[in-house]
Design a protein around this motif. Structure first.
Motif, PDB file in Angstrom:
ATOM      1  N   LEU A 203      34.891  25.352  -3.522  1.00 49.30           N
ATOM      2  CA  LEU A 203      35.766  26.457  -3.903  1.00 49.30           C
ATOM      3  C   LEU A 203      35.439  26.901  -5.326  1.00 49.30           C
ATOM      4  CD1 LEU A 203      38.235  28.218  -3.078  1.00 49.30           C
ATOM      5  CD2 LEU A 203      39.683  26.467  -4.158  1.00 49.30           C
ATOM      6  N   ARG A 204      35.363  28.233  -5.533  1.00 45.61           N
ATOM      7  CA  ARG A 204      35.044  28.781  -6.849  1.00 45.61           C
ATOM      8  C   ARG A 204      36.268  29.468  -7.425  1.00 45.61           C
ATOM      9  NH1 ARG A 204      31.108  30.720  -2.422  1.00 45.61           N
ATOM     10  NH2 ARG A 204      30.203  28.666  -2.140  1.00 45.61           N
ATOM     11  N   GLY A 205      36.550  29.224  -8.688  1.00 45.99           N
ATOM     12  CA  GLY A 205      37.704  29.816  -9.350  1.00 45.99           C
ATOM     13  C   GLY A 205      37.274  30.684 -10.519  1.00 45.99           C
ATOM     14  N   VAL A 206      37.968  31.789 -10.725  1.00 49.67           N
ATOM     15  CA  VAL A 206      37.652  32.706 -11.822  1.00 49.67           C
ATOM     16  C   VAL A 206      38.949  33.345 -12.301  1.00 49.67           C
ATOM     17  CG1 VAL A 206      37.192  34.630 -10.254  1.00 49.67           C
ATOM     18  CG2 VAL A 206      36.175  34.631 -12.540  1.00 49.67           C
ATOM     19  N   ILE A 216      31.373  39.544 -10.011  1.00 51.95           N
ATOM     20  CA  ILE A 216      31.363  39.040  -8.641  1.00 51.95           C
ATOM     21  C   ILE A 216      32.038  40.030  -7.695  1.00 51.95           C
ATOM     22  CG2 ILE A 216      32.179  37.175  -7.149  1.00 51.95           C
ATOM     23  CD1 ILE A 216      31.962  35.313  -9.558  1.00 51.95           C
ATOM     24  N   GLU A 217      33.139  40.617  -8.130  1.00 58.25           N
ATOM     25  CA  GLU A 217      33.882  41.543  -7.278  1.00 58.25           C
ATOM     26  C   GLU A 217      33.088  42.803  -6.978  1.00 58.25           C
ATOM     27  OE1 GLU A 217      38.549  42.432  -7.063  1.00 58.25           O
ATOM     28  OE2 GLU A 217      37.584  43.236  -8.861  1.00 58.25           O
ATOM     29  N   GLU A 218      32.284  43.278  -7.940  1.00 59.35           N
ATOM     30  CA  GLU A 218      31.534  44.519  -7.764  1.00 59.35           C
ATOM     31  C   GLU A 218      30.154  44.293  -7.159  1.00 59.35           C
ATOM     32  OE1 GLU A 218      31.438  46.156 -11.651  1.00 59.35           O
ATOM     33  OE2 GLU A 218      33.611  46.532 -11.746  1.00 59.35           O
ATOM     34  N   ALA A 219      29.715  43.051  -7.001  1.00 59.39           N
ATOM     35  CA  ALA A 219      28.389  42.774  -6.445  1.00 59.39           C
ATOM     36  C   ALA A 219      28.371  43.068  -4.948  1.00 59.39           C
ATOM     37  CB  ALA A 219      28.003  41.322  -6.697  1.00 59.39           C
ATOM     38  N   GLU A 230      33.054  34.402  -0.765  1.00 55.48           N
ATOM     39  CA  GLU A 230      33.434  33.778   0.506  1.00 55.48           C
ATOM     40  C   GLU A 230      34.416  32.631   0.292  1.00 55.48           C
ATOM     41  OE1 GLU A 230      29.989  32.632   2.645  1.00 55.48           O
ATOM     42  OE2 GLU A 230      29.142  34.661   2.737  1.00 55.48           O
ATOM     43  N   HIS A 231      34.220  31.851  -0.757  1.00 57.13           N
ATOM     44  CA  HIS A 231      35.127  30.721  -1.049  1.00 57.13           C
ATOM     45  C   HIS A 231      35.523  30.812  -2.521  1.00 57.13           C
ATOM     46  CE1 HIS A 231      34.098  28.805   2.790  1.00 57.13           C
ATOM     47  NE2 HIS A 231      32.834  29.054   2.511  1.00 57.13           N
ATOM     48  N   TRP A 232      36.436  31.728  -2.840  1.00 61.48           N
ATOM     49  CA  TRP A 232      36.833  31.833  -4.232  1.00 61.48           C
ATOM     50  C   TRP A 232      38.316  32.100  -4.348  1.00 61.48           C
ATOM     51  CZ3 TRP A 232      35.793  36.680  -7.665  1.00 61.48           C
ATOM     52  CH2 TRP A 232      36.279  37.826  -7.035  1.00 61.48           C
ATOM     53  N   THR A 233      38.852  31.812  -5.512  1.00 67.99           N
ATOM     54  CA  THR A 233      40.246  32.066  -5.822  1.00 67.99           C
ATOM     55  C   THR A 233      40.318  32.700  -7.205  1.00 67.99           C
ATOM     56  OG1 THR A 233      42.429  31.036  -6.151  1.00 67.99           O
ATOM     57  CG2 THR A 233      40.521  29.705  -6.708  1.00 67.99           C
ATOM     58  N   VAL A 234      41.201  33.681  -7.352  1.00 66.67           N
ATOM     59  CA  VAL A 234      41.355  34.415  -8.609  1.00 66.67           C
ATOM     60  C   VAL A 234      42.778  34.224  -9.112  1.00 66.67           C
ATOM     61  CG1 VAL A 234      41.190  36.662  -9.741  1.00 66.67           C
ATOM     62  CG2 VAL A 234      39.652  36.116  -7.837  1.00 66.67           C
ATOM     63  N   HIS A 235      42.930  33.615 -10.257  1.00 68.82           N
ATOM     64  CA  HIS A 235      44.242  33.477 -10.869  1.00 68.82           C
ATOM     65  C   HIS A 235      44.047  33.198 -12.359  1.00 68.82           C
ATOM     66  CE1 HIS A 235      44.019  29.090 -11.376  1.00 68.82           C
ATOM     67  NE2 HIS A 235      43.499  29.044 -10.157  1.00 68.82           N
ATOM     68  N   ASN A 236      45.139  33.256 -13.116  1.00 72.79           N
ATOM     69  CA  ASN A 236      45.078  33.041 -14.562  1.00 72.79           C
ATOM     70  C   ASN A 236      45.915  31.836 -14.996  1.00 72.79           C
ATOM     71  OD1 ASN A 236      43.561  35.474 -15.886  1.00 72.79           O
ATOM     72  ND2 ASN A 236      44.796  36.339 -14.246  1.00 72.79           N
ATOM     73  N   ASP A 237      46.132  30.913 -14.070  1.00 67.58           N
ATOM     74  CA  ASP A 237      46.822  29.673 -14.399  1.00 67.58           C
ATOM     75  C   ASP A 237      45.766  28.671 -14.881  1.00 67.58           C
ATOM     76  OD1 ASP A 237      48.329  27.408 -14.588  1.00 67.58           O
ATOM     77  OD2 ASP A 237      49.303  27.616 -12.634  1.00 67.58           O
ATOM     78  N   ILE A 238      45.469  28.708 -16.176  1.00 66.55           N
ATOM     79  CA  ILE A 238      44.386  27.893 -16.725  1.00 66.55           C
ATOM     80  C   ILE A 238      44.647  26.400 -16.555  1.00 66.55           C
ATOM     81  CG2 ILE A 238      42.977  27.453 -18.764  1.00 66.55           C
ATOM     82  CD1 ILE A 238      42.758  30.288 -17.626  1.00 66.55           C
ATOM     83  N   ARG A 246      39.139  18.881 -12.563  1.00 67.91           N
ATOM     84  CA  ARG A 246      39.094  17.437 -12.803  1.00 67.91           C
ATOM     85  C   ARG A 246      39.110  16.656 -11.492  1.00 67.91           C
ATOM     86  NH1 ARG A 246      43.578  16.930 -15.491  1.00 67.91           N
ATOM     87  NH2 ARG A 246      42.638  17.563 -17.466  1.00 67.91           N
ATOM     88  N   ALA A 247      39.829  17.181 -10.502  1.00 71.41           N
ATOM     89  CA  ALA A 247      39.908  16.502  -9.204  1.00 71.41           C
ATOM     90  C   ALA A 247      38.715  16.802  -8.315  1.00 71.41           C
ATOM     91  CB  ALA A 247      41.198  16.912  -8.494  1.00 71.41           C
ATOM     92  N   GLY A 248      37.800  17.655  -8.762  1.00 70.02           N
ATOM     93  CA  GLY A 248      36.620  17.993  -7.969  1.00 70.02           C
ATOM     94  C   GLY A 248      36.884  19.000  -6.874  1.00 70.02           C
ATOM     95  N   ARG A 249      38.030  19.697  -6.928  1.00 68.89           N
ATOM     96  CA  ARG A 249      38.374  20.675  -5.897  1.00 68.89           C
ATOM     97  C   ARG A 249      37.907  22.090  -6.236  1.00 68.89           C
ATOM     98  NH1 ARG A 249      43.427  17.759  -6.268  1.00 68.89           N
ATOM     99  NH2 ARG A 249      44.220  19.418  -7.637  1.00 68.89           N
ATOM    100  N   LEU A 250      37.415  22.317  -7.454  1.00 68.32           N
ATOM    101  CA  LEU A 250      37.153  23.672  -7.903  1.00 68.32           C
ATOM    102  C   LEU A 250      35.978  23.702  -8.866  1.00 68.32           C
ATOM    103  CD1 LEU A 250      38.481  26.586  -7.791  1.00 68.32           C
ATOM    104  CD2 LEU A 250      39.562  25.993  -9.965  1.00 68.32           C
ATOM    105  N   ALA A 251      35.118  24.707  -8.705  1.00 64.80           N
ATOM    106  CA  ALA A 251      34.083  25.022  -9.698  1.00 64.80           C
ATOM    107  C   ALA A 251      34.530  26.278 -10.432  1.00 64.80           C
ATOM    108  CB  ALA A 251      32.732  25.253  -9.018  1.00 64.80           C
ATOM    109  N   ILE A 252      34.627  26.212 -11.752  1.00 67.19           N
ATOM    110  CA  ILE A 252      35.148  27.315 -12.540  1.00 67.19           C
ATOM    111  C   ILE A 252      34.007  28.184 -13.039  1.00 67.19           C
ATOM    112  CG2 ILE A 252      36.436  27.956 -14.609  1.00 67.19           C
ATOM    113  CD1 ILE A 252      38.090  25.487 -14.304  1.00 67.19           C
TER     114      ILE A 252
END
Length: 405
Positions: A203-206, A216-219, A230-238, A246-252
């Protein structure tokens, strides 16, 4: 221009959004207080202009996204509506340049990806790693093929001697390589470029409204960058994003400076008292840093991709269109750059990342061998003993059968 130069106020209104370690803000007793390594820059700008400062947080707390009606929210909305005199640390982009003016370039940044390093674990098949399959077969063949009770001529004895010498060399090299690989094993990163990340299920986070988010959105959907959607999440909860990392669930995905700051903060945090201490190799250029924190445990659990997916992005301050404040601030920025003050402030808070980069995380740990490292070898020995016992039992049965016959 509004504000002090219009005579309505003697304070610069500065829009601010989160970008650690460069700039950050929090509310205290109704007042917005700015922190970060670039805070002195705004102090010097205000001092040179003879003004005080007033920091203003955007309503949604981030940089801003253009809406369907053409307006902006976030910090960009503050600029376009002229609610602030300038905003802090804005990355230059074509869509932003149509609505606001940018200052003199402060520094260059890039966009990259951070993820959790793989954990070093004992490898059951580690004893097969030093050589390839072909070389391993040659080693086995050379060790046993001439253990035969036959009479050999002199030329064949020479050949056998050379062959056995080669077997001795191979066995010695094998033992040395095996020991080295057990003590300092080579680990494979989950990904080290955008294509490898796109092909994975990680999962990718931005953060919304950032340069990485827009890119990424305009590509195009069929591009490597577009496939990250395909596997991403967009939020501003840093804080939540860092917990998931830290838990290995997300690549930032984001600014390399912000991601390096995550590595620095993790390295600089004191570890629990029960955690065993890691021994960091002392290098001359790191001696002073290590001496300040040698009593604490230091870890480097994250890594950055070797190559950024967006390089050489320009960072500066943002102004409303045709702001008369811009040339005055540009002059101050040029002076600060000439004396190296901006670069000094930018890098002084990333010493922890520098140490992690120097020693590459796990390479600064003296790893003792444990019993699990030898499980594979024990299995080979056990199989050999079982096979030998089976052959011995067959020989005994064969001899008993012959005697009885």
């Amino acid at each position: 221009m509004r504000g002090a130069l219009n005579g309505s106020s003697n304070c610069l209104k500065i829009g601010i959004a989160w970008w650690e370690p460069m700039i950050n803000a929090h509310r205290h007793q109704g007042v917005t207080i700015a922190t970060g390594s670039m805070k002195p820059v705004f102090d010097m700008i205000a001092g040179k202009l003879g003004m005080c400062q007033e920091y203003v947080l955007p309503p949604n707390g981030f940089y801003g996204i253009i809406q369907e009606d053409g307006s902006w929210d976030g910090m960009m909305g503050q600029l376009t509506r002229r609610e602030v005199d300038l905003v802090t640390m804005l990355t230059l982009g074509a869509n932003r340049a149509q609505y606001v003016d940018f200052s003199e370039v402060m520094f260059m940044d890039d966009q990259t990806i951070i993820y959790t390093r793989p954990q070093l674990k004992s490898d059951l098949a580690g004893f097969t790693r030093p050589f390839t399959g072909h070389v391993s077969l040659i080693q086995v063949f050379s060790s046993g093929v001439f253990n035969l009770d036959v009479h050999l001529s002199s030329p064949l004895r020479v050949v056998c001697g050379v062959w056995l010498l080669m077997a001795l060399i191979l066995s010695t090299v094998y033992r040395s390589n095996l020991k080295a690989m057990l003590i300092a094993p080579i680990y494979r990163l989950p990904f080290n470029n955008v294509r490898e990340l796109a092909e994975s299920s990680i999962l990718r986070g931005v953060s919304g409204g950032t340069m990485a988010h827009r890119s990424i959105e305009e590509a195009p959907a069929d591009s490597v960058l577009g496939s990250l959607r395909e596997h991403w999440t967009v939020h501003n909860d840093i804080p939540r994003g860092i917990r998931d990392l830290r838990a290995g669930r997300l690549a930032i995905i984001g600014s390399s400076l912000a991601l390096k700051n995550i590595i620095h903060n993790t390295f600089s945090q004191p570890a629990p008292a029960s955690t065993s201490k890691y021994l960091v190799r002392t290098r001359k250029k790191n001696t002073r840093i290590l001496s300040l924190c040698s009593s604490q445990t230091r870890t480097c659990p994250y890594y950055l991709m070797d190559e950024p997916f967006l390089a050489a992005t320009i960072v500066g301050l943002g102004f409303p269109k045709n702001s008369t404040l811009k040339p005055l601030v540009d002059n101050v920025i040029r002076q600060l750059k000439e004396f190296g003050i901006i670069d000094y402030l930018r890098f002084q808070s990333l010493t922890g990342y520098d140490i992690c980069l120097t020693d590459q995380g796990y390479h600064n740990i003296l790893r003792p061998l444990n019993l699990a490292d030898f499980y594979g070898t024990f299995c080979v020995y056990a199989a050999g003993l079982v096979l030998t016992a089976a052959v011995f039992l067959l020989e005994v049965l064969h001899r008993l059968f012959r005697h009885s016959a």
